[in-house]
Design a protein around this motif. Structure first.
Motif, PDB file in Angstrom:
ATOM      1  N   TYR A 178       0.829  -1.209   0.000  1.00 19.73           N
ATOM      2  CA  TYR A 178       0.000   0.000   0.000  1.00 19.73           C
ATOM      3  C   TYR A 178       0.861   1.255   0.000  1.00 19.73           C
ATOM      4  O   TYR A 178       2.016   1.246   0.434  1.00 19.73           O
ATOM      5  CB  TYR A 178      -0.978   0.018   1.181  1.00 19.73           C
ATOM      6  CG  TYR A 178      -0.366   0.035   2.553  1.00 19.73           C
ATOM      7  CD1 TYR A 178       0.142   1.192   3.105  1.00 19.73           C
ATOM      8  CD2 TYR A 178      -0.334  -1.119   3.324  1.00 19.73           C
ATOM      9  CE1 TYR A 178       0.681   1.211   4.375  1.00 19.73           C
ATOM     10  CE2 TYR A 178       0.205  -1.120   4.599  1.00 19.73           C
ATOM     11  CZ  TYR A 178       0.709   0.043   5.124  1.00 19.73           C
ATOM     12  OH  TYR A 178       1.248   0.047   6.369  1.00 19.73           O
TER      13      TYR A 178
ATOM     14  N   GLN B   6       0.657   5.139   1.389  1.00 25.56           N
ATOM     15  CA  GLN B   6      -0.078   5.926   2.384  1.00 25.56           C
ATOM     16  C   GLN B   6       0.398   7.360   2.369  1.00 25.56           C
ATOM     17  O   GLN B   6       1.598   7.619   2.367  1.00 25.56           O
ATOM     18  CB  GLN B   6       0.121   5.315   3.774  1.00 25.56           C
ATOM     19  CG  GLN B   6      -0.608   6.083   4.878  1.00 25.56           C
ATOM     20  CD  GLN B   6      -0.646   5.299   6.179  1.00 25.56           C
ATOM     21  OE1 GLN B   6      -1.150   4.180   6.216  1.00 25.56           O
ATOM     22  NE2 GLN B   6      -0.107   5.871   7.240  1.00 25.56           N
TER      23      GLN B   6
ATOM     24  N   ARG C 182      -4.897   5.692   2.599  1.00 21.16           N
ATOM     25  CA  ARG C 182      -4.102   4.521   2.208  1.00 21.16           C
ATOM     26  C   ARG C 182      -4.781   3.836   1.026  1.00 21.16           C
ATOM     27  O   ARG C 182      -5.998   3.647   1.026  1.00 21.16           O
ATOM     28  CB  ARG C 182      -4.016   3.573   3.401  1.00 21.16           C
ATOM     29  CG  ARG C 182      -3.192   2.344   3.175  1.00 21.16           C
ATOM     30  CD  ARG C 182      -3.220   1.427   4.381  1.00 21.16           C
ATOM     31  NE  ARG C 182      -2.476   1.946   5.512  1.00 21.16           N
ATOM     32  CZ  ARG C 182      -2.272   1.252   6.630  1.00 21.16           C
ATOM     33  NH1 ARG C 182      -2.756   0.032   6.759  1.00 21.16           N
ATOM     34  NH2 ARG C 182      -1.592   1.784   7.628  1.00 21.16           N
ATOM     35  N   VAL C 183      -3.990   3.451   0.063  1.00 26.20           N
ATOM     36  CA  VAL C 183      -4.508   2.740  -1.117  1.00 26.20           C
ATOM     37  C   VAL C 183      -3.660   1.506  -1.332  1.00 26.20           C
ATOM     38  O   VAL C 183      -2.423   1.587  -1.344  1.00 26.20           O
ATOM     39  CB  VAL C 183      -4.435   3.619  -2.389  1.00 26.20           C
ATOM     40  CG1 VAL C 183      -5.010   2.871  -3.580  1.00 26.20           C
ATOM     41  CG2 VAL C 183      -5.172   4.921  -2.188  1.00 26.20           C
TER      42      VAL C 183
ATOM     43  N   THR D 194      -8.244  -5.601  -0.760  1.00 23.21           N
ATOM     44  CA  THR D 194      -7.725  -4.452  -1.509  1.00 23.21           C
ATOM     45  C   THR D 194      -8.712  -3.291  -1.484  1.00 23.21           C
ATOM     46  O   THR D 194      -9.922  -3.512  -1.610  1.00 23.21           O
ATOM     47  CB  THR D 194      -7.482  -4.850  -2.978  1.00 23.21           C
ATOM     48  OG1 THR D 194      -6.791  -6.090  -3.006  1.00 23.21           O
ATOM     49  CG2 THR D 194      -6.643  -3.804  -3.701  1.00 23.21           C
TER      50      THR D 194
ATOM     51  N   LEU E 186      -9.297   1.158  -0.309  1.00 22.91           N
ATOM     52  CA  LEU E 186      -8.861   2.487   0.123  1.00 22.91           C
ATOM     53  C   LEU E 186      -9.339   2.718   1.558  1.00 22.91           C
ATOM     54  O   LEU E 186     -10.446   2.315   1.912  1.00 22.91           O
ATOM     55  CB  LEU E 186      -9.460   3.531  -0.819  1.00 22.91           C
ATOM     56  CG  LEU E 186      -9.178   5.007  -0.548  1.00 22.91           C
ATOM     57  CD1 LEU E 186      -9.053   5.758  -1.874  1.00 22.91           C
ATOM     58  CD2 LEU E 186     -10.298   5.646   0.284  1.00 22.91           C
ATOM     59  N   SER E 187      -8.502   3.357   2.352  1.00 23.08           N
ATOM     60  CA  SER E 187      -8.930   3.658   3.716  1.00 23.08           C
ATOM     61  C   SER E 187      -8.564   5.090   4.090  1.00 23.08           C
ATOM     62  O   SER E 187      -7.630   5.677   3.533  1.00 23.08           O
ATOM     63  CB  SER E 187      -8.300   2.690   4.713  1.00 23.08           C
ATOM     64  OG  SER E 187      -6.968   3.062   4.997  1.00 23.08           O
TER      65      SER E 187
ATOM     66  N   GLU F  52     -12.830   2.072   5.600  1.00 22.01           N
ATOM     67  CA  GLU F  52     -12.227   1.520   4.388  1.00 22.01           C
ATOM     68  C   GLU F  52     -13.286   0.983   3.436  1.00 22.01           C
ATOM     69  O   GLU F  52     -14.366   0.553   3.860  1.00 22.01           O
ATOM     70  CB  GLU F  52     -11.224   0.419   4.748  1.00 22.01           C
ATOM     71  CG  GLU F  52     -11.851  -0.768   5.447  1.00 22.01           C
ATOM     72  CD  GLU F  52     -10.813  -1.756   5.977  1.00 22.01           C
ATOM     73  OE1 GLU F  52      -9.690  -1.331   6.279  1.00 22.01           O
ATOM     74  OE2 GLU F  52     -11.154  -2.946   6.088  1.00 22.01           O
TER      75      GLU F  52
ATOM     76  N   LYS G  32     -13.290  -1.878   0.542  1.00 19.71           N
ATOM     77  CA  LYS G  32     -12.421  -2.955   0.062  1.00 19.71           C
ATOM     78  C   LYS G  32     -13.162  -3.832  -0.944  1.00 19.71           C
ATOM     79  O   LYS G  32     -14.390  -3.815  -1.029  1.00 19.71           O
ATOM     80  CB  LYS G  32     -11.928  -3.813   1.240  1.00 19.71           C
ATOM     81  CG  LYS G  32     -11.285  -3.038   2.396  1.00 19.71           C
ATOM     82  CD  LYS G  32      -9.878  -2.563   2.096  1.00 19.71           C
ATOM     83  CE  LYS G  32      -8.810  -3.571   2.378  1.00 19.71           C
ATOM     84  NZ  LYS G  32      -8.650  -3.939   3.778  1.00 19.71           N
TER      85      LYS G  32
END
Lengths: 214, 405
Positions: free
Chosen positions: B115, B117, B129-130, B200, B202-203, B216, B218
């Motif tokens: 990831y 960040q 975070r991705v 997987t 994004l958060s 997140e 996912k």
């Protein structure tokens, strides 16, 4: 270990004076390796910013062949703080039999521990303003100290039988005072854990000069 | 003695030689790159596990081997880089015998985490975070790596396989209820939450004084199996899973949190088997949880209570509750012990007076030895039971050696 500052000993001028002699010298810094931790670079976030670690000096000390030393420095309690997510100071020399406490000045827990042969201990989690546990260092050796929670934090405690030790200053200068005349091993412990040593003789009324190289 | 067991004995006997730490220090020095001029700081680090499982067969949890003694070596390679003040990259690659022990007996190499960040504001903890990373749900994912986990295995809620499946559908509630008398089908059935759920997406996370949160989006549900975690391989579904946790840290000793997760869990391959007019998006897993932790001095205590509801085609809504209380106590500077009590209960199959899986419990006890700052070893024994169920073994022993450098 993470890279630490290293010192290259370029010149050591050693002057021995009679009876209560003084030994002086100077270490020149050749280069500084990156610090063990970059501020802000941590696997897990902290509540406050991580401050830079202190530059670790070198420890200069004298050892006698007979291994018999006066116990002149064991009554003090040495303090190693945890502040800004670093140990301060990051390198300490003490005489065997000395106690060290570890006050936490940060807003979060620290967990100080060591697995070194010279001292095993684990203080558990303790917070700011809690009474700091005292640790008795009763065996000579190099004790590497860590925080279980913040793995970038590290510190050296150099436990010595001899009371004749001193840390160099930021410029690498040192001065060992009140040294009885005689034959000694002059040793320098560097942050890289390299040890430099040289035989020196302190003779009444004379100045001895030695050059030490890595 | 098998070669793998001989290797484990050799590893344990070799730890004494490495206690000094000098070898690891030197290695660590050589795997770091720092450049102030480039604003780049990178670190390559490693963790190795060597684990010996001795299960009563069929084994508990997600251990898929049918051997009485099963050896699992694992190498984890971590790469961390900081680029400038705000951007970090993290990857975790593993070489082992499958994400869960024995899942790929002949060996496997995977990128389990990756990831990027970014810290949005210079003076704030707001992070985006991705990539592929562990779930924000609950508190266990943060200490799931072997070095941080006081036990060898995960809590029951994170590894006990239930009878619900994301790919094998039962044609009726009656047929579904029959699964509870079968041995766990670890290839097709799901737990409430699968390990740290490296799915997987994004958060967004932040910490404001003593409140912290993470939300997140996912690609897969928290119960999904590792084979569908990587969106780079399986794609991103139209109906993702939304997960969030709000936590409180009123004092350094206390950590409290509540989590929620909602999303679809069926694989696309089940589409043709669904009731007419429905799609995989109509069948969801909704999970809530509360977690509480306390630590001080020699003690660390964690607990979680998790409830989940699966909407199952041809069956209806299935509910379950699972929880655990876990405590670690440092006996000496080097030795510690840990105990964990796990319990799970299941609701009835709709229309039937029978629970959809067997209520169960498991107690785990572990002893650990921190050999040095880089090496530790753990011994675990687990005793469990699912009421009236014979097919699963009640006992599990495990011995694990971990090195990090």
């Amino acid at each position: 270990m993470k890279p630490l500052p290293t010192l290259l000993l370029v010149f050591a001028g050693v002057h021995a004076l009679i009876a209560d002699g003084t030994i002086e010298g100077k270490l020149s810094v050749e280069s500084m390796k990156p610090s063990p931790s970059r501020p802000g670079y941590l696997p897990s976030p902290t509540k406050q910013p991580v401050l830079k670690p202190e530059s670790a000096p070198a420890i200069v000390y004298l050892e006698r062949d007979d291994g018999v030393y006066p116990r002149t420095k064991t009554n003090e309690t040495v303090r190693i703080r945890q502040s800004g997510y670093q140990f301060r100071p990051s390198m300490v020399a003490i005489q065997t039999g000395t106690k060290v406490d570890f006050p936490n000045l940060d807003e979060e827990f620290h967990n100080v521990f060591s697995c070194s042969k010279a001292k095993h201990f684990d203080l558990g989690r303790f917070r700011k303003e809690e009474a700091s546990p005292e640790v008795l260092f009763n065996k000579p050796g190099v004790v590497k100290i860590y925080c279980e929670i913040h793995q970038h934090m590290r510190c050296f405690v150099v436990v010595l039988d001899t009371p004749w030790f001193v840390k160099t200053d930021a410029e690498g200068k040192f001065s060992l005072n009140n040294i009885p005349p005689g034959d000694y091993s002059l040793k320098i412990f560097q942050p890289s854990e390299r040890l430099i040593q040289q035989r020196v003789t302190v003779t009444d009324g004379q100045t001895n000069t030695v050059n030490l190289t890595r | 003695m098998k070669p793998s067991q001989r290797l484990l004995v050799l590893l344990f006997s070799g730890t004494a030689a490495l206690r000094g730490g000098g070898f690891f220090d030197t290695l660590d020095d050589k795997t770091r790159f720092d450049s102030d001029a480039l604003g780049l700081h990178a670190d390559l680090s490693f963790m190795t596990d060597a684990t010996l499982y001795v299960p009563e067969l069929p084994a508990q949890g997600l251990l898929t081997s049918d051997d009485h003694v099963f050896f699992v070596p694992r190498l984890m390679t971590f790469f961390d880089a900081q680029m400038g003040d705000r951007l970090t990259l993290h990857t975790q690659m593993r070489a082992d015998r499958g994400f869960d022990p024995g899942a790929v007996p002949d060996g496997d190499v995977r990128l389990d985490e990756y990831y990027l960040q970014g810290r949005i504001l210079r003076d704030d903890d707001l992070n985006v975070r991705v990539g592929k990373f562990g779930t924000a749900f609950g508190s266990w994912a943060k200490r799931s790596l072997s070095w941080n986990n006081p036990f060898v295995t995960a809590p029951m809620a994170y590894e006990d396989v239930l009878t619900v499946s994301d790919r094998k559908l039962a044609p009726s509630g009656v047929k579904f209820a029959q699964r509870r008398d079968l041995p766990d089908n670890k290839t097709n059935w799901l737990p409430i939450l699968w390990g740290p759920a490296y799915t997987t997406g994004l958060s967004v996370s932040d910490r404001i004084d003593w409140v912290e949160y993470a939300f997140e989006v996912k690609n897969a549900s928290i119960s999904s199996s590792p084979e569908v975690w990587d969106a780079a391989q399986v794609g991103f579904p139209t109906n993702p899973t939304f997960t969030g946790r709000v936590g409180l840290r009123p004092a350094p000793e206390w950590s409290l949190g509540t989590s929620v997760s909602h999303g679809t869990y069926l694989q696309d391959s089940t589409a043709s088997l669904l009731p007419v007019g429905s799609s995989v998006n109509d069948f969801t897993q909704t999970t809530w949880g509360i977690d509480a932790g306390y630590e001080h001095g020699r003690w660390q205590i964690w607990s979680e209570l998790i409830g989940t509801r699966f909407e199952v085609p041809w069956v209806g809504a299935l509910e379950a509750v699972s929880g655990f209380v876990e405590a670690k106590y440092k006996i000496t500077a080097d030795l510690w012990t840990a105990f964990r009590w796990n319990q799970a209960a299941f609701g009835d199959v709709p229309g039937l007076d029978i629970s959809w899986d067997r209520n169960g419990w498991r107690s785990d006890i572990a002893f650990g030895w921190r050999v040095s700052e880089n090496i530790q070893t753990k011994l675990q024994y687990s005793l469990g039971d699912k009421s009236g169920r014979e097919p699963e073994g009640n006992h599990l022993g495990a011995l694990q050696l971990i090195m990090k450098f």
